[in-house]
Design a protein around this motif. Structure first.
Motif, PDB file in Angstrom:
ATOM      1  N   TRP A 107       2.716  35.248 121.450  1.00 24.11           N
ATOM      2  CA  TRP A 107       1.894  34.584 120.440  1.00 24.11           C
ATOM      3  C   TRP A 107       0.950  33.581 121.089  1.00 24.11           C
ATOM      4  CZ3 TRP A 107       2.678  35.634 115.156  1.00 24.11           C
ATOM      5  CH2 TRP A 107       3.753  36.467 114.879  1.00 24.11           C
ATOM      6  N   GLY A 108      -0.200  33.417 120.470  1.00 18.10           N
ATOM      7  CA  GLY A 108      -1.107  32.380 120.904  1.00 18.10           C
ATOM      8  C   GLY A 108      -0.702  31.028 120.355  1.00 18.10           C
ATOM      9  N   GLN A 109      -1.490  30.030 120.689  1.00 19.87           N
ATOM     10  CA  GLN A 109      -1.172  28.666 120.253  1.00 19.87           C
ATOM     11  C   GLN A 109      -1.707  28.373 118.855  1.00 19.87           C
ATOM     12  OE1 GLN A 109      -3.799  29.391 122.027  1.00 19.87           O
ATOM     13  NE2 GLN A 109      -5.435  28.226 121.038  1.00 19.87           N
ATOM     14  N   GLY A 110      -2.572  29.230 118.363  1.00 21.98           N
ATOM     15  CA  GLY A 110      -3.099  29.080 117.014  1.00 21.98           C
ATOM     16  C   GLY A 110      -4.436  28.359 116.975  1.00 21.98           C
ATOM     17  N   CYS A 145      -2.708  34.699 116.835  1.00 16.62           N
ATOM     18  CA  CYS A 145      -2.846  36.039 117.374  1.00 16.62           C
ATOM     19  C   CYS A 145      -1.509  36.446 117.994  1.00 16.62           C
ATOM     20  CB  CYS A 145      -3.948  36.025 118.434  1.00 16.62           C
ATOM     21  SG  CYS A 145      -4.138  37.518 119.389  1.00 16.62           S
ATOM     22  N   ALA A 146      -1.178  37.737 117.910  1.00 21.69           N
ATOM     23  CA  ALA A 146       0.106  38.184 118.435  1.00 21.69           C
ATOM     24  C   ALA A 146      -0.025  39.539 119.110  1.00 21.69           C
ATOM     25  CB  ALA A 146       1.137  38.260 117.315  1.00 21.69           C
ATOM     26  N   LEU A 147       0.725  39.714 120.174  1.00 18.07           N
ATOM     27  CA  LEU A 147       0.741  40.952 120.962  1.00 18.07           C
ATOM     28  C   LEU A 147       1.918  41.811 120.527  1.00 18.07           C
ATOM     29  CD1 LEU A 147      -0.442  42.340 123.669  1.00 18.07           C
ATOM     30  CD2 LEU A 147       1.587  41.345 124.732  1.00 18.07           C
ATOM     31  N   GLY A 148       1.637  43.023 120.100  1.00 15.55           N
ATOM     32  CA  GLY A 148       2.699  43.884 119.623  1.00 15.55           C
ATOM     33  C   GLY A 148       3.575  44.431 120.736  1.00 15.55           C
ATOM     34  N   LYS A 149       4.768  44.853 120.346  1.00 15.89           N
ATOM     35  CA  LYS A 149       5.700  45.468 121.291  1.00 15.89           C
ATOM     36  C   LYS A 149       5.527  46.987 121.309  1.00 15.89           C
ATOM     37  CE  LYS A 149       9.247  41.937 120.493  1.00 15.89           C
ATOM     38  NZ  LYS A 149      10.626  41.699 119.986  1.00 15.89           N
ATOM     39  N   MET A 150       4.758  47.518 120.352  1.00 14.23           N
ATOM     40  CA  MET A 150       4.544  48.956 120.292  1.00 14.23           C
ATOM     41  C   MET A 150       3.082  49.254 120.017  1.00 14.23           C
ATOM     42  SD  MET A 150       5.891  47.443 117.499  1.00 14.23           S
ATOM     43  CE  MET A 150       7.613  47.894 117.456  1.00 14.23           C
ATOM     44  N   SER A 151       2.728  50.525 120.014  1.00 16.84           N
ATOM     45  CA  SER A 151       1.323  50.912 119.903  1.00 16.84           C
ATOM     46  C   SER A 151       0.829  51.009 118.469  1.00 16.84           C
ATOM     47  CB  SER A 151       1.091  52.247 120.603  1.00 16.84           C
ATOM     48  OG  SER A 151       1.867  53.261 119.974  1.00 16.84           O
ATOM     49  N   TYR A 152       1.766  51.196 117.536  1.00 16.56           N
ATOM     50  CA  TYR A 152       1.352  51.435 116.155  1.00 16.56           C
ATOM     51  C   TYR A 152       1.384  50.140 115.351  1.00 16.56           C
ATOM     52  CZ  TYR A 152       6.438  51.586 115.837  1.00 16.56           C
ATOM     53  OH  TYR A 152       7.760  51.293 115.956  1.00 16.56           O
ATOM     54  N   GLN A 168       2.940  37.493 132.902  1.00 15.29           N
ATOM     55  CA  GLN A 168       3.127  36.885 131.607  1.00 15.29           C
ATOM     56  C   GLN A 168       1.781  36.844 130.881  1.00 15.29           C
ATOM     57  OE1 GLN A 168       6.035  36.060 130.551  1.00 15.29           O
ATOM     58  NE2 GLN A 168       5.639  34.908 128.680  1.00 15.29           N
ATOM     59  N   VAL A 169       1.737  37.430 129.700  1.00 15.78           N
ATOM     60  CA  VAL A 169       0.497  37.463 128.951  1.00 15.78           C
ATOM     61  C   VAL A 169       0.221  36.107 128.324  1.00 15.78           C
ATOM     62  CG1 VAL A 169       1.585  38.217 126.811  1.00 15.78           C
ATOM     63  CG2 VAL A 169      -0.814  38.748 127.232  1.00 15.78           C
ATOM     64  N   GLN A 170      -1.047  35.768 128.254  1.00 17.93           N
ATOM     65  CA  GLN A 170      -1.460  34.551 127.566  1.00 17.93           C
ATOM     66  C   GLN A 170      -2.505  34.941 126.527  1.00 17.93           C
ATOM     67  OE1 GLN A 170      -3.270  31.502 130.007  1.00 17.93           O
ATOM     68  NE2 GLN A 170      -2.912  29.905 128.494  1.00 17.93           N
ATOM     69  N   LEU A 171      -2.332  34.442 125.311  1.00 15.12           N
ATOM     70  CA  LEU A 171      -3.263  34.706 124.220  1.00 15.12           C
ATOM     71  C   LEU A 171      -3.915  33.395 123.809  1.00 15.12           C
ATOM     72  CD1 LEU A 171      -0.957  37.026 122.056  1.00 15.12           C
ATOM     73  CD2 LEU A 171      -2.660  37.722 123.727  1.00 15.12           C
ATOM     74  N   VAL A 172      -5.236  33.393 123.761  1.00 16.85           N
ATOM     75  CA  VAL A 172      -5.963  32.175 123.407  1.00 16.85           C
ATOM     76  C   VAL A 172      -6.893  32.475 122.242  1.00 16.85           C
ATOM     77  CG1 VAL A 172      -7.528  30.389 124.196  1.00 16.85           C
ATOM     78  CG2 VAL A 172      -5.825  31.327 125.772  1.00 16.85           C
ATOM     79  N   GLU A 173      -6.619  31.830 121.103  1.00 17.14           N
ATOM     80  CA  GLU A 173      -7.456  31.999 119.930  1.00 17.14           C
ATOM     81  C   GLU A 173      -8.604  30.985 119.941  1.00 17.14           C
ATOM     82  OE1 GLU A 173      -3.095  32.473 118.387  1.00 17.14           O
ATOM     83  OE2 GLU A 173      -4.205  31.188 119.790  1.00 17.14           O
ATOM     84  N   SER A 174      -9.697  31.376 119.323  1.00 21.60           N
ATOM     85  CA  SER A 174     -10.840  30.486 119.158  1.00 21.60           C
ATOM     86  C   SER A 174     -11.607  30.897 117.917  1.00 21.60           C
ATOM     87  CB  SER A 174     -11.744  30.523 120.393  1.00 21.60           C
ATOM     88  OG  SER A 174     -12.252  31.831 120.592  1.00 21.60           O
TER      89      SER A 174
END
Length: 124
Positions: free
Chosen positions: A114-117, A96-103, A1-7
């Motif tokens: 998505w990150g927590q903001g 921040c958000a992780l895309g489902k595709m490369s483009y 499971q990916v985790q995104l952390v903004e700062s």
């Protein structure tokens, strides 16, 4: 499971700059597009910028074009958003958000995680 952390968010005067970072863990982001969105109080979440998997293609909302720059360092599994000439109307929580595709894509539905903001507040 990916985790995104903004700062990198904070309070800045109009005309100032901030650099947001988004660090990913749990999987590599090198094969997918990454994006930044924002949500101001009482408003819907809106697209800010996106970058393709290798960084060769970027896209910006008209409201930030020429002032914001998105970049990525796949070796560090991190995406950045350099924000210059900030305006009061840039005040929002930035996600921040992780895309489902490369483009590149501007559609929130094309981002799976998505990150927590991080809060950005621009004062006049």
């Amino acid at each position: 499971q990916v985790q995104l952390v903004e700062s990198g968010g904070g309070l800045v005067q109009a005309g100032g700059s901030l650099r947001l970072s988004c660090a990913a863990s749990g999987r590599t982001i090198s094969s997918v597009a990454m994006g930044w969105f924002r949500q101001a109080p009482g408003k819907e979440r809106e697209f800010v910028s996106t970058i393709s998997w290798g960084g060769g293609s970027t896209s910006y909302a008209d409201s930030v074009k020429g002032r914001f720059t998105i970049s990525r360092d796949n070796a560090k599994n991190t995406v950045y958003l350099q924000m210059n000439s900030l305006k009061v109307e840039d005040t929002a929580v930035y996600y921040c958000a992780l895309g489902k595709m490369s483009y590149n894509t501007r559609w929130a539905a094309d981002f799976g995680s998505w990150g927590q903001g991080t809060q950005v507040t621009v004062s006049s």
